[in-house]
Write a protein that holds these residues in place. Structure first.
Motif, PDB file in Angstrom:
ATOM      1  N   GLU A 297      -1.487  11.318   0.886  1.00  0.00           N
ATOM      2  CA  GLU A 297      -0.297  12.126   1.139  1.00  0.00           C
ATOM      3  C   GLU A 297       0.991  11.309   1.235  1.00  0.00           C
ATOM      4  O   GLU A 297       2.049  11.744   0.747  1.00  0.00           O
ATOM      5  N   PHE A 298       0.927  10.143   1.860  1.00  0.00           N
ATOM      6  CA  PHE A 298       2.169   9.395   2.103  1.00  0.00           C
ATOM      7  C   PHE A 298       2.840   8.854   0.843  1.00  0.00           C
ATOM      8  O   PHE A 298       4.068   8.688   0.839  1.00  0.00           O
ATOM      9  N   PRO A 299       2.100   8.565  -0.249  1.00  0.00           N
ATOM     10  CA  PRO A 299       2.815   8.183  -1.469  1.00  0.00           C
ATOM     11  C   PRO A 299       3.751   9.275  -1.993  1.00  0.00           C
ATOM     12  O   PRO A 299       4.693   8.988  -2.737  1.00  0.00           O
ATOM     13  N   GLU A 300       3.472  10.516  -1.570  1.00  0.00           N
ATOM     14  CA  GLU A 300       4.299  11.650  -2.014  1.00  0.00           C
ATOM     15  C   GLU A 300       5.470  11.926  -1.069  1.00  0.00           C
ATOM     16  O   GLU A 300       6.303  12.788  -1.372  1.00  0.00           O
ATOM     17  N   PRO A 302       8.985  11.210   0.380  1.00  0.00           N
ATOM     18  CA  PRO A 302      10.141  10.446  -0.118  1.00  0.00           C
ATOM     19  C   PRO A 302      11.061   9.912   0.982  1.00  0.00           C
ATOM     20  O   PRO A 302      12.279   9.868   0.824  1.00  0.00           O
ATOM     21  N   GLY A 303      10.468   9.547   2.114  1.00  0.00           N
ATOM     22  CA  GLY A 303      11.265   9.056   3.230  1.00  0.00           C
ATOM     23  C   GLY A 303      10.516   8.008   4.024  1.00  0.00           C
ATOM     24  O   GLY A 303       9.515   7.449   3.575  1.00  0.00           O
ATOM     25  N   ALA A 304      10.997   7.732   5.234  1.00  0.00           N
ATOM     26  CA  ALA A 304      10.372   6.737   6.113  1.00  0.00           C
ATOM     27  C   ALA A 304       9.219   7.367   6.887  1.00  0.00           C
ATOM     28  O   ALA A 304       9.200   8.576   7.138  1.00  0.00           O
ATOM     29  N   ILE A 305       8.271   6.515   7.283  1.00  0.00           N
ATOM     30  CA  ILE A 305       7.042   6.973   7.946  1.00  0.00           C
ATOM     31  C   ILE A 305       6.886   6.199   9.253  1.00  0.00           C
ATOM     32  O   ILE A 305       6.831   4.960   9.243  1.00  0.00           O
ATOM     33  N   LEU A 306       6.809   6.914  10.364  1.00  0.00           N
ATOM     34  CA  LEU A 306       6.685   6.266  11.678  1.00  0.00           C
ATOM     35  C   LEU A 306       5.332   6.593  12.302  1.00  0.00           C
ATOM     36  O   LEU A 306       4.985   7.760  12.490  1.00  0.00           O
ATOM     37  N   LYS A 314      -4.870   1.371   6.461  1.00  0.00           N
ATOM     38  CA  LYS A 314      -4.180   0.349   5.675  1.00  0.00           C
ATOM     39  C   LYS A 314      -3.184   1.013   4.734  1.00  0.00           C
ATOM     40  O   LYS A 314      -3.557   1.826   3.880  1.00  0.00           O
ATOM     41  N   PRO A 315      -1.889   0.690   4.876  1.00  0.00           N
ATOM     42  CA  PRO A 315      -0.890   1.320   4.001  1.00  0.00           C
ATOM     43  C   PRO A 315      -1.016   0.800   2.572  1.00  0.00           C
ATOM     44  O   PRO A 315      -1.208  -0.401   2.350  1.00  0.00           O
ATOM     45  N   LYS A 316      -0.939   1.697   1.610  1.00  0.00           N
ATOM     46  CA  LYS A 316      -0.937   1.293   0.209  1.00  0.00           C
ATOM     47  C   LYS A 316       0.392   0.625  -0.137  1.00  0.00           C
ATOM     48  O   LYS A 316       1.434   0.921   0.476  1.00  0.00           O
ATOM     49  N   ASP A 317       0.356  -0.237  -1.134  1.00  0.00           N
ATOM     50  CA  ASP A 317       1.582  -0.934  -1.554  1.00  0.00           C
ATOM     51  C   ASP A 317       2.659   0.059  -1.979  1.00  0.00           C
ATOM     52  O   ASP A 317       3.856  -0.221  -1.835  1.00  0.00           O
ATOM     53  N   SER A 318       2.242   1.222  -2.485  1.00  0.00           N
ATOM     54  CA  SER A 318       3.210   2.200  -2.992  1.00  0.00           C
ATOM     55  C   SER A 318       4.119   2.756  -1.902  1.00  0.00           C
ATOM     56  O   SER A 318       5.218   3.245  -2.198  1.00  0.00           O
ATOM     57  N   TYR A 319       3.686   2.678  -0.621  1.00  0.00           N
ATOM     58  CA  TYR A 319       4.541   3.189   0.452  1.00  0.00           C
ATOM     59  C   TYR A 319       4.638   2.250   1.645  1.00  0.00           C
ATOM     60  O   TYR A 319       5.278   2.582   2.648  1.00  0.00           O
TER      61      TYR A 319
END
Length: 544
Positions: A297-300, A302-306, A314-319
């Motif tokens: 979901e987070f690659p989609e 379009p803003g910051a993620i807290l 583990k965060p993907k490189d894309s986000y």
């Protein structure tokens, strides 16, 4: 490495190379060493209390350190290095206070005299050598009960920390944690003694959840039924995940008037129902579903993620560059917002990203059915039962996860007859949270009680209904169908056991750390059982 604390542990036994959560052998070793270090601190804290010394800084540190070892909270080795060294520093300083008060500082427990290595690699080696969980007891049944308790304490520490952040503390909670961790440095406990200690964990957790409820409602008001949009609003955006209401409040304050819309993810959804949070015009809607779907979901977004409190993957490189952590959450090479809670880096990143280009409508969900709301219509609920308009209540909730078998909960809710009501809480609800199930006498059939942190509300609803019908909770037309993943779910289950609640169905699989003999004890005393192969089987058994 040996870790079997979550439901998805490898092969249903234990993770021994790398955690299914992404935890490395190094982090696993550091978590074990931190738990051992807190055990040593606890031994001294017990002696300190005997001499009238209660140190609130040590209480708070204990909760934070133990919470850091819960699944999907902290994966940053350097932060564990800091915590281990601080545990020993606090322990030695407390020894001096005990000595000055005339107490004994001759401790037999090795943990109370442990000296940490002077490098991160050295600490990792110490943790690996420790093999903490397997060292708890040679007897597998006694070790099982000690593991259940240690994992329960991790959940308890989480709730105690959440409550303390909002100014709600009770030393009896910290005293139990210290007493129990200190007790486990010794041997010789019987099965009966350990069963008592384990159930005590659930009893103390009820107090911690009561404190958290007081903190949440006292600070932000009682939740009220609220429609939450699942679509987006054109403009810059920040999504907040985890559990922490105060972090969300501070972010809302700091983003006011900056043209940024704030969204929730995962267990932050119920925050939309709190009056003091939903008063912000830029607190808009909910994005995505449960924690295990963030990599999809987070690659989609379009803003910051807290991230607040826990549930990080583990965060993907894309986000990854859009991700920020705060509180006890940690991931290597991800920007962390410290104790000053200055969210400027998050805000600046959100302003630099494109945001949502247009408004979208993806429907909405209803949340905000915590105890105050439900008990406010108790007369209608009671009349519904008496008139047979309401045949049965189901509490379907708990943790969500990626392991196969969790579709059971979706299918269960879909198959519940129309004359039955469903209460839900925690991230398990994301298997069915957007289903439109209608109402009974104007009361929605699907009632979202809140986060896992709001289990106290569900318990109070059950107790109030039992009082209204002049019966015990076990005599109510109420069945609990629970899913579990991590240690908050473990301690909530212990709380239900401590209240004498029986006939709980648990899934999608039983904990790997419960031996057959210990399971027999739970079945005999509480009639706890695994969910059936199909929802239809359980519904037939429950409803006849």
């Amino acid at each position: 490495m040996f870790c079997n604390q979550c439901e998805q542990t490898a092969k249903g036994m234990a993770c021994t190379k790398i955690g299914v959560c992404g935890k490395t052998e190094d982090v696993a070793a550091l978590q074990d060493l931190l738990t051992y270090s807190v055990q040593g601190l606890s031994v001294v804290a017990v002696e300190a209390r005997k001499n009238g010394i209660v140190d609130n800084d040590i209480n708070r540190f204990t909760a934070e350190a133990v919470f850091s070892c819960l699944t999907n909270v902290d994966f940053d080795p350097r932060r564990f290095e800091t915590l281990i060294n601080k545990a020993v520093e606090l322990r030695e300083a407390l020894k001096e206070k005990v000595k000055a008060a005339g107490g004994s500082t001759a401790f037999d427990a090795a943990a109370a005299n442990f000296t940490p290595a002077d490098s991160l690699d050295g600490l990792i080696a110490q943790g690996m050598e420790l093999d903490f969980m397997n060292s708890l007891d040679e007897n597998e049944d006694l070790r099982s009960l000690k593991q259940i308790t240690v994992y329960g304490i991790r959940g308890l520490a989480a709730y105690a920390d959440h409550a303390a952040i909002l100014g709600q503390e009770d030393d009896s909670v910290f005293e139990y944690i210290h007493d129990t961790l200190a007790e486990f440095t010794k041997g010789g406990q019987s099965l009966e003694q350990l069963v008592g200690i384990t159930l005590k964990c659930g009893e103390v957790n009820l107090k911690a959840m009561e404190l958290l409820d007081a903190g949440n409602t006292g600070t932000y008001g009682h939740p009220t039924p609220t429609e939450v949009p699942l679509g987006a609003k054109a403009g810059k955006a920040i999504v907040v995940t985890g559990h922490d209401l105060k972090d969300l409040d501070l972010l809302l304050q700091q983003t006011e008037g900056k043209g940024i819309n704030i969204y929730t993810h995962g267990e932050m959804l119920p925050c939309h129902a709190y009056p003091e949070l939903k008063k912000y015009d830029h607190f808009y809607g909910h994005f995505g579903t449960a924690w295990q779907n963030q990599a999809k979901e987070f690659p989609e977004f379009p803003g910051a993620i807290l991230f607040t409190t826990n549930c990080i993957q583990k965060p993907k490189d894309s986000y990854k560059d859009n991700v920020f952590t705060t509180g006890l959450v940690g991931w290597p090479d991800v920007t962390h917002i410290g104790e000053d809670k200055d969210f400027t880096p998050v805000i600046e990143r959100a302003l630099a990203l494109p945001g949502f280009p247009e408004d979208t409508d993806k429907g909405s969900v209803l949340t905000g059915f915590a105890r105050n709301t439900v008990l406010g219509v108790a007369d209608k609920v009671i009349e519904g039962v008496k008139s047979k308009a309401i045949r049965h209540f189901f509490l379907v909730g708990g943790c969500d996860g990626a392991k196969p078998g969790r579709n059971y909960y979706t299918e269960f809710v879909e198959q519940v007859p129309e004359d039955c009501m469903i209460l839900t809480l925690a991230c398990g609800k994301f298997r069915f949270f957007d289903k439109k199930l209608g109402d009974i006498g104007g009361i929605p059939r699907l009632l979202d009680v809140g986060q896992c942190n709001d289990a106290y509300s569900a318990i109070q609803i059950a107790v109030a209904l039992a009082n209204a019908f002049d019966c015990g909770v076990n005599d109510l037309p109420l069945s609990m169908i629970l899913s579990w993943y991590e240690q908050k779910a473990v301690v909530i289950l212990l709380t239900l056991f401590s209240l004498g609640i029986k006939d709980i169905r648990l899934g999608p699989s039983l904990p790997a750390f419960i031996t057959p003999n210990v399971l027999d004890v739970l079945v005999e005393n509480f009639d706890c059982k695994p969910i059936a192969e199909t929802p239809a089987e359980d519904l037939k058994t429950i409803l006849g």
